[in-house]
Design a protein around this motif. Structure first.
Motif, PDB file in Angstrom:
ATOM      1  N   SER A 104     -15.356   3.837   0.067  1.00 45.75           N
ATOM      2  CA  SER A 104     -15.971   2.518   0.196  1.00 45.75           C
ATOM      3  C   SER A 104     -15.289   1.465  -0.679  1.00 45.75           C
ATOM      4  O   SER A 104     -15.636   0.291  -0.609  1.00 45.75           O
ATOM      5  N   ALA A 105     -14.313   1.876  -1.483  1.00 45.54           N
ATOM      6  CA  ALA A 105     -13.588   0.932  -2.337  1.00 45.54           C
ATOM      7  C   ALA A 105     -12.710   0.035  -1.470  1.00 45.54           C
ATOM      8  O   ALA A 105     -12.281   0.433  -0.388  1.00 45.54           O
ATOM      9  N   PRO A 106     -12.460  -1.178  -1.931  1.00 46.14           N
ATOM     10  CA  PRO A 106     -11.584  -2.057  -1.154  1.00 46.14           C
ATOM     11  C   PRO A 106     -10.184  -1.457  -1.039  1.00 46.14           C
ATOM     12  O   PRO A 106      -9.734  -0.752  -1.945  1.00 46.14           O
ATOM     13  N   PRO A 107      -9.501  -1.724   0.063  1.00 50.92           N
ATOM     14  CA  PRO A 107      -8.162  -1.151   0.249  1.00 50.92           C
ATOM     15  C   PRO A 107      -7.163  -1.714  -0.765  1.00 50.92           C
ATOM     16  O   PRO A 107      -7.303  -2.853  -1.216  1.00 50.92           O
ATOM     17  N   VAL A 108      -6.187  -0.910  -1.099  1.00 47.41           N
ATOM     18  CA  VAL A 108      -5.129  -1.344  -1.999  1.00 47.41           C
ATOM     19  C   VAL A 108      -4.097  -2.085  -1.156  1.00 47.41           C
ATOM     20  O   VAL A 108      -3.679  -1.609  -0.112  1.00 47.41           O
ATOM     21  N   ARG A 109      -3.721  -3.247  -1.590  1.00 45.75           N
ATOM     22  CA  ARG A 109      -2.760  -4.063  -0.845  1.00 45.75           C
ATOM     23  C   ARG A 109      -1.510  -4.298  -1.700  1.00 45.75           C
ATOM     24  O   ARG A 109      -1.607  -4.484  -2.910  1.00 45.75           O
ATOM     25  N   ALA A 110      -0.373  -4.309  -1.028  1.00 45.76           N
ATOM     26  CA  ALA A 110       0.886  -4.594  -1.716  1.00 45.76           C
ATOM     27  C   ALA A 110       0.939  -6.085  -2.040  1.00 45.76           C
ATOM     28  O   ALA A 110       0.350  -6.899  -1.329  1.00 45.76           O
ATOM     29  N   PRO A 111       1.640  -6.441  -3.105  1.00 47.90           N
ATOM     30  CA  PRO A 111       1.774  -7.862  -3.434  1.00 47.90           C
ATOM     31  C   PRO A 111       2.437  -8.621  -2.284  1.00 47.90           C
ATOM     32  O   PRO A 111       3.256  -8.071  -1.553  1.00 47.90           O
ATOM     33  N   ALA A 112       2.094  -9.883  -2.141  1.00 46.29           N
ATOM     34  CA  ALA A 112       2.657 -10.719  -1.085  1.00 46.29           C
ATOM     35  C   ALA A 112       4.176 -10.743  -1.193  1.00 46.29           C
ATOM     36  O   ALA A 112       4.736 -10.889  -2.277  1.00 46.29           O
ATOM     37  N   GLY A 113       4.832 -10.563  -0.074  1.00 49.28           N
ATOM     38  CA  GLY A 113       6.290 -10.645  -0.026  1.00 49.28           C
ATOM     39  C   GLY A 113       7.021  -9.385  -0.423  1.00 49.28           C
ATOM     40  O   GLY A 113       8.253  -9.352  -0.415  1.00 49.28           O
ATOM     41  N   ARG A 125     -20.341  12.460  -3.421  1.00 49.68           N
ATOM     42  CA  ARG A 125     -20.590  11.097  -3.921  1.00 49.68           C
ATOM     43  C   ARG A 125     -19.288  10.428  -4.355  1.00 49.68           C
ATOM     44  O   ARG A 125     -19.069   9.240  -4.094  1.00 49.68           O
ATOM     45  N   THR A 126     -18.427  11.185  -5.004  1.00 42.75           N
ATOM     46  CA  THR A 126     -17.132  10.653  -5.433  1.00 42.75           C
ATOM     47  C   THR A 126     -16.283  10.270  -4.228  1.00 42.75           C
ATOM     48  O   THR A 126     -15.653   9.205  -4.217  1.00 42.75           O
ATOM     49  N   LEU A 127     -16.294  11.109  -3.215  1.00 44.30           N
ATOM     50  CA  LEU A 127     -15.539  10.813  -1.997  1.00 44.30           C
ATOM     51  C   LEU A 127     -16.074   9.564  -1.315  1.00 44.30           C
ATOM     52  O   LEU A 127     -15.309   8.683  -0.918  1.00 44.30           O
ATOM     53  N   ARG A 128     -17.382   9.441  -1.195  1.00 41.78           N
ATOM     54  CA  ARG A 128     -17.993   8.267  -0.564  1.00 41.78           C
ATOM     55  C   ARG A 128     -17.615   6.996  -1.336  1.00 41.78           C
ATOM     56  O   ARG A 128     -17.281   5.976  -0.749  1.00 41.78           O
TER      57      ARG A 128
END
Length: 94
Positions: free
Chosen positions: A53-62, A46-49
């Motif tokens: 399913s969490a939104p991807p981590v994105r680097a700050p713009a620029g 359940r923890t893995l799922r």
């Protein structure tokens, strides 16, 4: 059902027991009532799922542009062992 079979079913059918066929679901519920190991496997799945399913981590713009610009401004000298060695003049004994 034993823990190994339970783990195999989690891998094949997922951690949501409500989607399992009735016979496997009932056997899993009985196993979960008596097995801490089976409960740990279910919680891990359940923890893995949830993590997947969490939104991807994105680097700050620029950020990538700032890194490239900073790298271009940085001047580094080659370490002494990587600098070319000049040949000694053979006409002058050392």
């Amino acid at each position: 059902m034993d823990v190994r079979e339970f783990e195999d079913l989690i891998d094949r059918l997922g951690e949501d027991l409500s989607g399992w066929p009735e016979a496997q679901r009932q056997a899993a519920v009985e196993l979960l009532a008596s097995s801490p190991e089976a409960n740990a496997l279910l919680e891990e799945a359940r923890t893995l799922r949830q993590a997947l399913s969490a939104p991807p981590v994105r680097a700050p713009a620029g950020l990538a542009d700032r890194i490239v610009a900073a790298a271009g401004r940085t001047k580094t000298a080659a370490p002494a062992e990587e600098q070319p060695v000049q040949a000694a003049d053979a006409s002058h004994p050392g």
